[in-house]
Scaffold this motif. Sequence first.
Motif, PDB file in Angstrom:
ATOM      1  N   GLN A   1       0.838  -1.203   0.000  1.00 53.80           N
ATOM      2  CA  GLN A   1       0.000   0.000   0.000  1.00 53.80           C
ATOM      3  C   GLN A   1       0.873   1.254   0.000  1.00 53.80           C
ATOM      4  O   GLN A   1       1.893   1.313   0.689  1.00 53.80           O
TER       5      GLN A   1
ATOM      6  N   VAL B   1      -1.923  -1.449  -3.594  1.00 47.37           N
ATOM      7  CA  VAL B   1      -3.023  -0.528  -3.305  1.00 47.37           C
ATOM      8  C   VAL B   1      -2.507   0.912  -3.259  1.00 47.37           C
ATOM      9  O   VAL B   1      -1.534   1.211  -2.564  1.00 47.37           O
TER      10      VAL B   1
ATOM     11  N   SER C   1      -9.371   4.147  -2.898  1.00 43.40           N
ATOM     12  CA  SER C   1      -8.176   3.442  -3.363  1.00 43.40           C
ATOM     13  C   SER C   1      -8.389   2.846  -4.747  1.00 43.40           C
ATOM     14  O   SER C   1      -9.514   2.511  -5.134  1.00 43.40           O
TER      15      SER C   1
ATOM     16  N   ALA D   1      -6.127  -0.235  -7.123  1.00 49.96           N
ATOM     17  CA  ALA D   1      -5.023  -1.179  -6.935  1.00 49.96           C
ATOM     18  C   ALA D   1      -4.644  -1.839  -8.249  1.00 49.96           C
ATOM     19  O   ALA D   1      -5.495  -2.055  -9.119  1.00 49.96           O
TER      20      ALA D   1
END
Lengths: 305, 305
Positions: B218, B253, B262, B264
């Motif tokens: 992330q 992400v 978000s 991804a």
Amino acid sequence: MEKIIVFGHKNPDTDSICSSLVMANLQTKLRREEVIACRLGEINEETKYALEYFGVQAPKFIEKIEENQTVMLVDHNEFSQSVEGIEKAKIDTVVDHHRINNFQTAEPLFYYAQPVGCTATLLFELYKLNNLEVEPKIAGLMLSAIISDTLLLKSPTTTEKDKKSVEELAQIANVDKDVYGLELLKAGTNLDKYTEAELIKLDAKKVEKENIKYVIAQVNTVSIADVLKRKTRLEEEINNEIKKEGLNLFVFVITDIVNSNSEAIVLGDRTDAISKTYEIKDNIVVMPGVVSRKKQILPLVEKNI
Amino acid sequence: MEKIIVFGHKNPDTDSICSSLVMANLQTKLRREEVIACRLGEINEETKYALEYFGVQAPKFIEKIEENQTVMLVDHNEFSQSVEGIEKAKIDTVVDHHRINNFQTAEPLFYYAQPVGCTATLLFELYKLNNLEVEPKIAGLMLSAIISDTLLLKSPTTTEKDKKSVEELAQIANVDKDVYGLELLKAGTNLDKYTEAELIKLDAKKVEKENIKYVIAQVNTVSIADVLKRKTRLEEEINNEIKKEGLNLFVFVITDIVNSNSEAIVLGDRTDAISKTYEIKDNIVVMPGVVSRKKQILPLVEKNI
């Protein structure tokens, strides 16, 4: 929603039974919704003495649980010692004093463990942290659990916290810890009423690790010789169990609670886990000064296996 | 005896770095012997901002540990996210806010976990429980960790305890939580200085479960589009990583911290773990309102895999 349930390990000892009752009391107060104490096996003679003394009903017996049931565990975490269906339960809370092994969750949870002698010592701490009053009979249950797990504060697992808790709890419960304690432990040494098949399962912990399966069972007595009069039948039942469960090792520990010694019957194809350290003669090992499965026998087996 | 060390997870984020420093401070006070904060990877830009702001040195970098080293873990428990050699360490203490998985010990330990937004929230509780004073710079580190993990209290992982802690800690650290918080988060969105190979490892969590290996990485940004300009190179590096580590799935992400959304990049042979729920188009999945790996993305993958 289904009610939350709380239980200790299979083949429950006094800590597992008393701590599930105490945890249900604590959590019901904290959450303002009923949490129900359960048990995964028969109540032993020692525990029965405690429950009768303090006038508390035994927890409800359960064999398995439904998928997604919300549960709390006390006095254990290993799935092999827990209820059938635990893999698919929602484990909300654990309060325990054992190592962590063979345990996992899908979600974050409340987990509180410390290397103390008894789960009840941690539960007593949680009452204090949350400024909750402890009723005398609840104090009596915690007191009984600590006396049982620490053999009246004589086991090497005993910590200062356990000692301090026993003092305080005895006062709230209004009993003399030494008088009550000895009576409680003695109640647990009445083994005559059990068959050999029952004896080997009375307080048995099963461990699975790296494809090795073993059981360490323990009984308390005031005379090891008395128990060993039943050696031949005990060996038969242990060998049956080894065959049935595919075990590599079964250690049946007989602990003299007066003199703080143990002897054990050791069977299976991995008795080397014991014989690397102690001499085994005629399937019997003599272990002077050994009383704690968790602190003395389990680490030994783990090291040697 | 070797000194006790404490560390957070690999690819450390602000919670892992700050909580290891805070835990070392707390435990040194509690035990009256020095406990040393360590880290398992590079300090990211966000964490650097926090350390410089409060004038604290980064923990010591370590790559592996010796057998029987006594350790404390913060902000993780899974061995796959921990230091090399963890299997043979003596794990004394864990303070964490994640699920328990791929973790075991040989001995009982102190384990404290709660489903809160940040490890530092639990550490702050431990200072209070032990009646220990919190110095302003230590409060600043805890504040930074909570702001980082909860995206300034906007992530769905945020609990009342995190909110209350942020209020109190901001006061002790003498900063405005909103002004400082936004600056801290923005410092972490400066991704230009990283190569694509670095970006995909900046905050990557590797999970191993039932023979399936996957990574959820992330990054935070103020513009998802800006990050996706590097999509082709990112995909190359992700595919390299999949090949090198034998992964089944890699989810990269990209989280917009201003709008709390978000997107991804999803690659591997098990992208179905995402596509069962979200449409994947050109390796990209759009997830409106999703910001939490732990609470939103990880349970989704676990359910579908």
